[in-house]
Write a protein that holds these residues in place. Structure first.
Motif, PDB file in Angstrom:
ATOM      1  N   SER A 327      -0.026  -2.991   6.751  1.00  0.00           N
ATOM      2  CA  SER A 327       1.040  -1.975   6.181  1.00  0.00           C
ATOM      3  C   SER A 327       2.558  -2.474   7.058  1.00  0.00           C
ATOM      4  O   SER A 327       2.561  -3.259   8.249  1.00  0.00           O
ATOM      5  N   GLN A 328       3.756  -2.937   6.358  1.00  0.00           N
ATOM      6  CA  GLN A 328       5.035  -3.855   6.848  1.00  0.00           C
ATOM      7  C   GLN A 328       5.211  -3.242   7.718  1.00  0.00           C
ATOM      8  O   GLN A 328       4.855  -4.204   9.091  1.00  0.00           O
ATOM      9  N   SER A 329       5.998  -1.977   7.985  1.00  0.00           N
ATOM     10  CA  SER A 329       6.236  -0.915   8.708  1.00  0.00           C
ATOM     11  C   SER A 329       5.462  -0.822  10.233  1.00  0.00           C
ATOM     12  O   SER A 329       5.396  -0.518  11.049  1.00  0.00           O
ATOM     13  N   THR A 332       2.994   3.495   7.988  1.00  0.00           N
ATOM     14  CA  THR A 332       3.135   5.122   7.109  1.00  0.00           C
ATOM     15  C   THR A 332       2.354   5.798   7.801  1.00  0.00           C
ATOM     16  O   THR A 332       0.960   5.620   7.978  1.00  0.00           O
ATOM     17  N   LYS A 466       7.384  -2.361  -9.026  1.00  0.00           N
ATOM     18  CA  LYS A 466       8.577  -2.785  -8.994  1.00  0.00           C
ATOM     19  C   LYS A 466       9.467  -1.787  -9.496  1.00  0.00           C
ATOM     20  O   LYS A 466      10.213  -1.604  -9.714  1.00  0.00           O
ATOM     21  N   GLU A 469      10.277   1.761  -9.262  1.00  0.00           N
ATOM     22  CA  GLU A 469      10.540   1.730  -8.061  1.00  0.00           C
ATOM     23  C   GLU A 469      12.056   2.155  -8.436  1.00  0.00           C
ATOM     24  O   GLU A 469      12.594   2.327  -8.266  1.00  0.00           O
TER      25      GLU A 469
END
Ligand code: F6R
Length: 590
Positions: A327-329, A332, A466, A469
């Motif tokens: 998870s980047q953040s 999530t 992408k 989105e």
């Protein structure tokens, strides 16, 4: 100084600190939190002196905390250092310094720099000389600024890989990681080049090249950007800036010390069951990772969408299971839910996250930073390539451990992986205009399909995501072999199909799939290996990628034109790619 820091805070940071010199003494204030929070607590404006350095931290080594906030000082509290980047050999340096009597207060890589400069100054070097001496010992990426109460009129700054720019004001001189910091005060800027060091005094800037030791003369340039443009380094959108940051993001992702990969590899090696979980792009990175772990290391593992994990898989977990959460953040909700449930069942949690100190890093038994720096564009780009880089390196290290590949082959793979950043830079430089042209011609198509085989299926579905989105084009993505079991029914003349077709073990089969689409009149855009005349001859457009990329590394390179395609179609359609409708950067609801 605080206002200058605030102009950099649009990227989001976790701790802050400042140092000044007054009466030949170094004065330091720092704490964890946003600038406004720290300022409310310790009044950052109340620091005497007319020379100083300041930093907002995006944690890489060591969680966000007061001790780990910059500036970091030497043993005597006379030398202060701020640093962006990652020092790869800091563990070795720290050990040597501790063995020779230095004591450390933080867990950062940066603190080693302060102690190295201290050593050189104690041996008689000037401050610029000590910084040069230190730079020679550092491996990795850095932009540093150094202040010393022994030399109270001067700031020394230096860079390798991480950016650093000097601002020339009428009554002051500045250095910063990015132009917005000083833009309201001066628009005259000198960018430091790779491996240069600069000594800044009032009315005097001296730049030297590390390699030759010679003085460098460089006139300032007038920056004509608005503050908004400066925040994007002149790119039209953050997404485009972040696409271009990928070479550096991948380099940094690969910088994590080998011991962490070894630790994770040993956990995977002895696990009874291994799952990789994530959402959206992070899930796609999991898919790529599961492919590489299986293909290189023979590991049986499964990538699962995090929101689906608890329905089935969580019940199967026990103390011998390992869950790798991406998870980047690190925030999530669906990913964290699955992680919490897995912990309850006794599984080991390995986190891969960009935001150090995030909930995921706190819930993990071991975590690896993806180190790609703040990502502001809502659509994940450098996140994907950084996450896949981490998992590819892990797969190679696990494969060596399990002897599914020999040490020489492992070394060769690691070398090839280290070459990926340059290959991505090459693709960006050579093909951006071509992709722009394709985007212009295809912008009004009502639907697209992305096809790939093997690991290229992952590249295809990430390219599709992408486009969905940010350009809002309803699109499909398939394993190419499956396309004839259903999708092909909707293909009609002029329907655009994007093939991800590297020259790997899937090549001959994908040629068959391209022919099937062409036979039904599809417009075929293929991302191919340079010189692949076979696929070129049956495609309407091709975008050529560098030769000899190992199959497991192709997503890292072949995804780039697909990111650019989505970006340019979105722009052509008049959409803002940085703020796609209905989407949030971090999805904290289930
Ligand atoms: C895709 C995108 C999202 C995120 C997903 C997971 O471009 O940005 O699909 O990948 O929301 O976010 P993290 O990685 O923060 O868990």
């Amino acid at each position: 100084m605080r206002q200058a820091l605030e102009r950099l805070e649009y990227r989001g940071y976790d701790s802050v600190g400042q140092a000044t010199i007054s009466d030949n003494k170094l004065i330091l204030k720092k704490d964890k939190g946003k600038i406004s929070e720290v300022h409310a607590k310790i009044n950052l404006d109340d620091m005497p002196g007319s020379i100083g350095i300041a930093h907002t931290r995006w944690a890489t080594h060591g969680a966000p905390s007061k001790e780990n906030a910059h500036p970091h000082t030497d043993c005597d509290g006379c030398i202060a250092v701020i640093h962006n980047g990652i020092i790869e050999n800091f563990m070795e340096l720290r050990k040597e310094l501790e063995d020779s009597g230095h004591s450390f207060e933080s867990r950062t890589d940066t603190e080693a720099i302060a102690h190295l400069i201290e050593e050189a100054v104690k041996k008689g070097s000037s401050l610029p000389g000590a910084v040069i001496d230190t730079m020679r010992k550092l491996k990795g990426a850095f932009a540093i600024a150094v202040l010393s109460s022994h030399d109270p009129q001067r700031i020394v700054c230096a860079r390798r890989e991480s950016p650093l720019v000097i601002g020339i004001g009428e009554h002051a001189v500045y250095c910063a990681s990015d132009v917005p910091a000083f833009l309201p005060l001066t628009n005259k800027a000198i960018w430091l080049e790779e491996d240069e060091v600069a000594s800044l005094e009032l009315g005097k800037v001296e730049i030297r090249a590390l390699r030759t030791g010679e003085a460098v003369k460089r006139a300032p340039v007038d920056v004509t950007w608005t503050r908004e443009a400066a925040e994007k380094s002149g790119y039209t959108h953050f997404m485009l800036k972040e696409i271009h940051e990928q070479p550096q993001a991948i380099r940094n992702a690969l910088r994590t010390q080998r011991i962490y990969h070894d630790l994770v590899a040993s956990k995977l090696d002895s696990a009874e069951a291994v799952y990789l979980i994530g959402c959206g792009t992070a899930y796609h990175a999991c898919l790529a990772g599961s492919y590489s772990l299986a293909k290189l290391a023979g590991l049986r593992c499964q990538a699962v969408i995090a929101s689906e994990f608890n329905h089935v898989h969580a019940d199967l977990l026990n103390r011998n299971s390992v869950v790798v959460a991406m998870s980047q953040s690190g925030e999530t909700a669906d990913t964290l839910n699955a992680v919490r449930q897995s912990r309850e069942k006794g599984a080991s949690i390995i986190g891969v996250a960009n935001v150090m100190g995030s909930t995921l890093t706190r819930l993990s038994d071991v975590y690896i930073g993806q180190n790609s720096g703040p990502e502001i564009g809502v659509a994940a780009t450098k996140t994907f390539t950084a996450q896949v880089s981490v998992l590819t390196k892990l797969a190679i290290i696990l494969a060596e451990r399990r002897r599914t590949i020999g040490p020489e082959q492992a070394a060769h793979h690691l070398e090839k992986l280290a070459e990926v950043p340059d290959a991505v830079a090459d693709v960006l430089q050579k093909h951006e205009n071509k992709v722009k042209d394709i985007a212009r011609r295809y912008k009004d198509r009502r639907s697209f399909c992305f096809l790939g085989r093997g690991i290229s299926e992952v590249t295809a579905i990430e390219g599709r995501l992408k486009l969905l989105e940010i350009a809002y084009v309803p699109s499909l993505a398939y394993a190419a072999g499956e396309s004839k079991h259903g999708f092909i029914a909707i293909v009609e003349p002029g329907y655009p199909v994007v093939f991800v077709a590297p020259k790997d073990e899937t090549h001959s089969k994908i040629i068959g799939n391209i022919m099937e689409m062409k036979a039904r009149g599809a417009d075929v855009v293929s991302v191919i290996e340079e010189g692949d005349d076979q696929v070129r001859s049956i495609s309407d457009d091709v975008i050529e990628m560098p030769k000899d990329i190992p199959s497991v590394m192709t997503p890292l390179i072949y995804v780039v034109p697909l990111q650019l395609l989505a970006y340019n179609i979105a722009v052509e359609k008049g959409h803002d790619p940085d703020r796609p409708r209905n989407l949030a950067k971090s999805v904290t609801v289930e």
